[in-house]
Design a protein around this motif. Structure first.
Motif, PDB file in Angstrom:
ATOM      1  N   GLU B  32      -3.015 -13.593  -5.733  1.00 52.41           N
ATOM      2  CA  GLU B  32      -4.032 -12.901  -6.532  1.00 52.41           C
ATOM      3  C   GLU B  32      -4.002 -11.382  -6.434  1.00 52.41           C
ATOM      4  OE1 GLU B  32      -7.818 -14.731  -6.152  1.00 52.41           O
ATOM      5  OE2 GLU B  32      -7.042 -16.549  -5.229  1.00 52.41           O
ATOM      6  N   GLY B  33      -3.179 -10.842  -5.561  1.00 46.48           N
ATOM      7  CA  GLY B  33      -3.109  -9.392  -5.471  1.00 46.48           C
ATOM      8  C   GLY B  33      -4.135  -8.789  -4.529  1.00 46.48           C
ATOM      9  N   PHE B  34      -3.963  -7.502  -4.278  1.00 45.06           N
ATOM     10  CA  PHE B  34      -4.757  -6.822  -3.255  1.00 45.06           C
ATOM     11  C   PHE B  34      -6.238  -6.777  -3.591  1.00 45.06           C
ATOM     12  CE2 PHE B  34      -6.540  -2.955  -1.364  1.00 45.06           C
ATOM     13  CZ  PHE B  34      -6.242  -3.165  -0.030  1.00 45.06           C
ATOM     14  N   PHE B  64      -2.821  -5.994   4.623  1.00 38.33           N
ATOM     15  CA  PHE B  64      -1.983  -6.171   3.444  1.00 38.33           C
ATOM     16  C   PHE B  64      -0.557  -5.732   3.723  1.00 38.33           C
ATOM     17  CE2 PHE B  64      -0.237  -4.384  -0.530  1.00 38.33           C
ATOM     18  CZ  PHE B  64      -0.270  -5.509  -1.324  1.00 38.33           C
ATOM     19  N   LEU B  65      -0.415  -4.551   4.285  1.00 41.67           N
ATOM     20  CA  LEU B  65       0.922  -4.038   4.572  1.00 41.67           C
ATOM     21  C   LEU B  65       1.666  -4.948   5.534  1.00 41.67           C
ATOM     22  CD1 LEU B  65       0.368  -0.192   4.794  1.00 41.67           C
ATOM     23  CD2 LEU B  65       1.742  -1.465   3.155  1.00 41.67           C
ATOM     24  N   GLU B  66       0.945  -5.402   6.561  1.00 36.34           N
ATOM     25  CA  GLU B  66       1.612  -6.213   7.572  1.00 36.34           C
ATOM     26  C   GLU B  66       2.046  -7.568   7.022  1.00 36.34           C
ATOM     27  OE1 GLU B  66       0.555  -7.296  12.208  1.00 36.34           O
ATOM     28  OE2 GLU B  66      -0.013  -5.388  11.300  1.00 36.34           O
ATOM     29  N   THR B  67       1.282  -8.117   6.092  1.00 36.23           N
ATOM     30  CA  THR B  67       1.619  -9.441   5.601  1.00 36.23           C
ATOM     31  C   THR B  67       2.559  -9.414   4.402  1.00 36.23           C
ATOM     32  OG1 THR B  67      -0.378  -9.454   4.243  1.00 36.23           O
ATOM     33  CG2 THR B  67      -0.522 -10.480   6.387  1.00 36.23           C
ATOM     34  N   MET B  68       2.555  -8.319   3.638  1.00 35.94           N
ATOM     35  CA  MET B  68       3.303  -8.316   2.391  1.00 35.94           C
ATOM     36  C   MET B  68       4.600  -7.531   2.442  1.00 35.94           C
ATOM     37  SD  MET B  68       1.424 -10.254   0.676  1.00 35.94           S
ATOM     38  CE  MET B  68       1.866 -10.112  -1.038  1.00 35.94           C
ATOM     39  N   THR B  69       4.828  -6.795   3.501  1.00 34.10           N
ATOM     40  CA  THR B  69       6.059  -6.029   3.572  1.00 34.10           C
ATOM     41  C   THR B  69       7.184  -6.918   4.074  1.00 34.10           C
ATOM     42  OG1 THR B  69       4.831  -4.010   3.994  1.00 34.10           O
ATOM     43  CG2 THR B  69       7.179  -3.998   4.505  1.00 34.10           C
ATOM     44  N   LEU B 109       6.688  -7.987  -3.605  1.00 34.03           N
ATOM     45  CA  LEU B 109       7.059  -6.715  -4.195  1.00 34.03           C
ATOM     46  C   LEU B 109       6.151  -6.383  -5.368  1.00 34.03           C
ATOM     47  CD1 LEU B 109       9.355  -4.809  -3.386  1.00 34.03           C
ATOM     48  CD2 LEU B 109      10.479  -5.466  -5.485  1.00 34.03           C
ATOM     49  N   ALA B 110       5.820  -7.383  -6.161  1.00 29.92           N
ATOM     50  CA  ALA B 110       4.911  -7.150  -7.271  1.00 29.92           C
ATOM     51  C   ALA B 110       3.552  -6.679  -6.764  1.00 29.92           C
ATOM     52  CB  ALA B 110       4.755  -8.426  -8.099  1.00 29.92           C
ATOM     53  N   ALA B 111       3.045  -7.350  -5.725  1.00 28.06           N
ATOM     54  CA  ALA B 111       1.756  -6.948  -5.168  1.00 28.06           C
ATOM     55  C   ALA B 111       1.821  -5.530  -4.613  1.00 28.06           C
ATOM     56  CB  ALA B 111       1.326  -7.929  -4.071  1.00 28.06           C
ATOM     57  N   LEU B 112       2.957  -5.177  -4.023  1.00 30.51           N
ATOM     58  CA  LEU B 112       3.122  -3.822  -3.505  1.00 30.51           C
ATOM     59  C   LEU B 112       3.045  -2.805  -4.642  1.00 30.51           C
ATOM     60  CD1 LEU B 112       5.926  -4.121  -0.791  1.00 30.51           C
ATOM     61  CD2 LEU B 112       3.593  -3.351  -0.451  1.00 30.51           C
ATOM     62  N   PHE B 113       3.704  -3.112  -5.745  1.00 35.67           N
ATOM     63  CA  PHE B 113       3.655  -2.208  -6.887  1.00 35.67           C
ATOM     64  C   PHE B 113       2.223  -1.987  -7.345  1.00 35.67           C
ATOM     65  CE2 PHE B 113       8.221  -2.357  -7.666  1.00 35.67           C
ATOM     66  CZ  PHE B 113       8.426  -1.139  -8.270  1.00 35.67           C
ATOM     67  N   GLU B 122       2.270   3.031  -1.013  1.00 34.91           N
ATOM     68  CA  GLU B 122       3.355   3.696  -1.734  1.00 34.91           C
ATOM     69  C   GLU B 122       4.493   4.029  -0.777  1.00 34.91           C
ATOM     70  OE1 GLU B 122       2.233   7.178  -4.139  1.00 34.91           O
ATOM     71  OE2 GLU B 122       4.189   7.968  -3.571  1.00 34.91           O
ATOM     72  N   THR B 123       4.141   4.530   0.384  1.00 36.43           N
ATOM     73  CA  THR B 123       5.165   4.838   1.382  1.00 36.43           C
ATOM     74  C   THR B 123       5.947   3.594   1.778  1.00 36.43           C
ATOM     75  OG1 THR B 123       3.772   6.606   2.242  1.00 36.43           O
ATOM     76  CG2 THR B 123       5.565   5.840   3.650  1.00 36.43           C
ATOM     77  N   ALA B 124       5.245   2.516   2.002  1.00 33.15           N
ATOM     78  CA  ALA B 124       5.911   1.272   2.397  1.00 33.15           C
ATOM     79  C   ALA B 124       6.850   0.795   1.295  1.00 33.15           C
ATOM     80  CB  ALA B 124       4.859   0.204   2.701  1.00 33.15           C
ATOM     81  N   LEU B 125       6.399   0.923   0.066  1.00 27.44           N
ATOM     82  CA  LEU B 125       7.217   0.500  -1.060  1.00 27.44           C
ATOM     83  C   LEU B 125       8.501   1.320  -1.130  1.00 27.44           C
ATOM     84  CD1 LEU B 125       7.466  -1.192  -3.614  1.00 27.44           C
ATOM     85  CD2 LEU B 125       6.039   0.467  -4.801  1.00 27.44           C
TER      86      LEU B 125
END
Lengths: 194, 194
Positions: B32-34, B64-69, B109-113, B122-125
Motif C-alpha cells: 500500500e505504500g508509505f 520504512f527505510l529499514e524494511t524497504m531498502t 523500489l516503487a515504494a521508494l520512488f 531520496e538519499t537511500a534511493l
DNA sequence: TTACGATGTCATCACTGTTGACAAAGGACC
DNA sequence: GGTCCTTTGTCAACAGTGATGACATCGTAA
C-alpha cells in the motif's frame, strides 16, 4: 457573552479568491511536494481561511491535481523529423528546465510521481504521459508495434526526468549536457527506428 | 479508583518482537505504500502496541527505510557478457517480478520512488541505484565517459521500472515480454556500446 | 425593506506520528 | 528468600493533519 462581530477579510468575487489559492498551491506544491504542504499553509499564503480552500477545490488532492497537471509541451518537438527525434527530445528535456515554463512542467511531473500512490494522481500521471508523449508519437510511427514502442519511449523519457528531478542523480546533474543529449538521445533513437 | 492490573501480552525477547514488526511493515508498505500505512496498522498486524514500533525503530520513516531498502539483485546479471547485457537486464526486470524475491525488490523500489520527497528516502534511493546499477557497470565499461553512461543506463532502467510499477502503464503491462525485451534491450545496449 | 445567495469564519471531528510516565516480568547479586 | 535494575509492554496525551457543518456577514434583486 458579548457577541464580538467576526472580523472578516474584505470580500471579493469568488474567482479572485480561487485564483489566489491556485497560485499559492502551485508555488508551494512545486517547491515542497504534496505531503510537505498543508492546507493551512496554502490558505495562509493566499490570505484566506483554510476552510475556503476546501470549499473552492473540494479536497487537497483535487487542488493538487488541478494546479499541478500540465502538459509536457513536448508536442512541438514531436513534430520534428523522425530521424533526429531522439536527440531533439533529450535536448528539450535537458535544456528547458532552466527556462521558467519548462521548470514548472518538470517540477510538476516530479511532484506527480511522488504523489502517485493516490490512485487519482496515478491516473492523471498516466494520462499526461499518454497524451503528451505516447499518442503523438504513435501517429508518427505507423508500424505494427508502434504503440508499444511509443510507450517505451515514454518510459525512457520518464527515466531521465525522474533521475534528474526526483532522484537528483548527482552524476547526471553535473554531466555535460551535450554528452547527455548525444548518448541518451541515440539510445532513444534506437527505440524510434524501425 | 481500583487499580486494574494492565493486561500485558506475553513477553518475548526483543529481537522476536522486532522481527514481527519488521515483517508486518514490509508486507503492508509493499502493498500500500508509505503514506497509506499507519503505525497503528503495522502494530496491530504485528500483534503489538503502537508505541513499541517507535521504540524499536525510532520513527515510521526509519522503519520504512529499514524494511524497504533492498538490493536490486541485478549484480549477477551485470557480470554477464557486455554485448548481450541490454537485453539481459531488461529480461531480468520484466520476468523476475513474477517470482517472489523479484517482486519484493520491485515493489520496494516503487515504494521508494513514491516516498522520495522525504530527503532520507531520496538519499537511500540514490544509493541503491548507485550501488546496484551504476557502480558495477562503471567497472565493466572502462571508457572515459563510463560514469555518465552507467548512470544513464540506471536512468533508463528506472524508467521501465517506474512505468511498470508506479505509473502502471497499461500498454506496457499488456505487451509481449519478448517484444519489450528486444526493443528496450536494444535501446539500452546502444547506451552500453562504445 | 425584505429576502436570499454568495462569501468568509470558527469550532470541532477523527485521525496521525510521537513522547513520556507508568506497570510488570525476569534475571543478577547479596 | 529478598532487593535492585534492566527489559518489555501499556496507556494517555500532545500537536498536527484534512475535512465538515453551523454560523456570521455582505451585496444585491425583488
Amino acid at each position: 457573552m458579548t457577541e464580538r462581530p467576526r472580523a472578516s477579510r474584505p470580500r471579493r468575487p469568488a474567482a479572485q479568491t480561487r485564483q489566489a489559492i491556485h497560485d499559492a498551491a502551485h508555488e508551494l506544491f512545486s517547491r515542497e511536494g504534496f505531503d510537505a504542504v498543508g492546507i493551512r499553509a496554502i490558505a495562509a499564503r493566499a490570505g484566506v481561511d483554510a476552510a475556503l480552500v476546501v470549499r473552492h477545490f473540494g479536497s487537497k488532492e483535487r487542488l493538487f491535481l488541478e494546479t499541478m497537471t500540465v502538459d509536457l509541451a513536448a508536442a512541438r518537438v514531436m513534430e520534428g523529423p523522425l530521424d533526429g527525434l531522439g536527440r531533439a527530445l533529450v535536448e528539450h528535456i535537458v535544456t528547458l528546465p532552466s527556462s521558467r515554463a519548462g521548470e514548472m512542467a518538470v517540477t510538476s511531473l516530479a511532484a506527480l510521481f511522488q504523489a502517485s500512490d493516490r490512485s487519482e494522481v496515478e491516473t492523471a500521471l498516466r494520462e499526461t504521459i499518454r497524451q503528451g508523449i505516447a499518442e503523438p508519437l504513435v501517429r508518427r510511427l505507423g508500424t505494427e508495434d508502434a504503440e508499444v514502442r511509443a510507450h517505451l519511449v515514454a518510459a525512457q523519457i520518464g527515466g531521465l526526468l525522474t533521475s534528474l528531478h526526483v532522484v537528483h542523480d548527482p552524476v547526471l546533474l553535473a554531466a555535460d549536457r551535450g554528452l547527455l543529449t548525444a548518448r541518451y538521445g541515440d539510445a532513444l533513437q534506437a527505440l524510434i527506428n524501425t
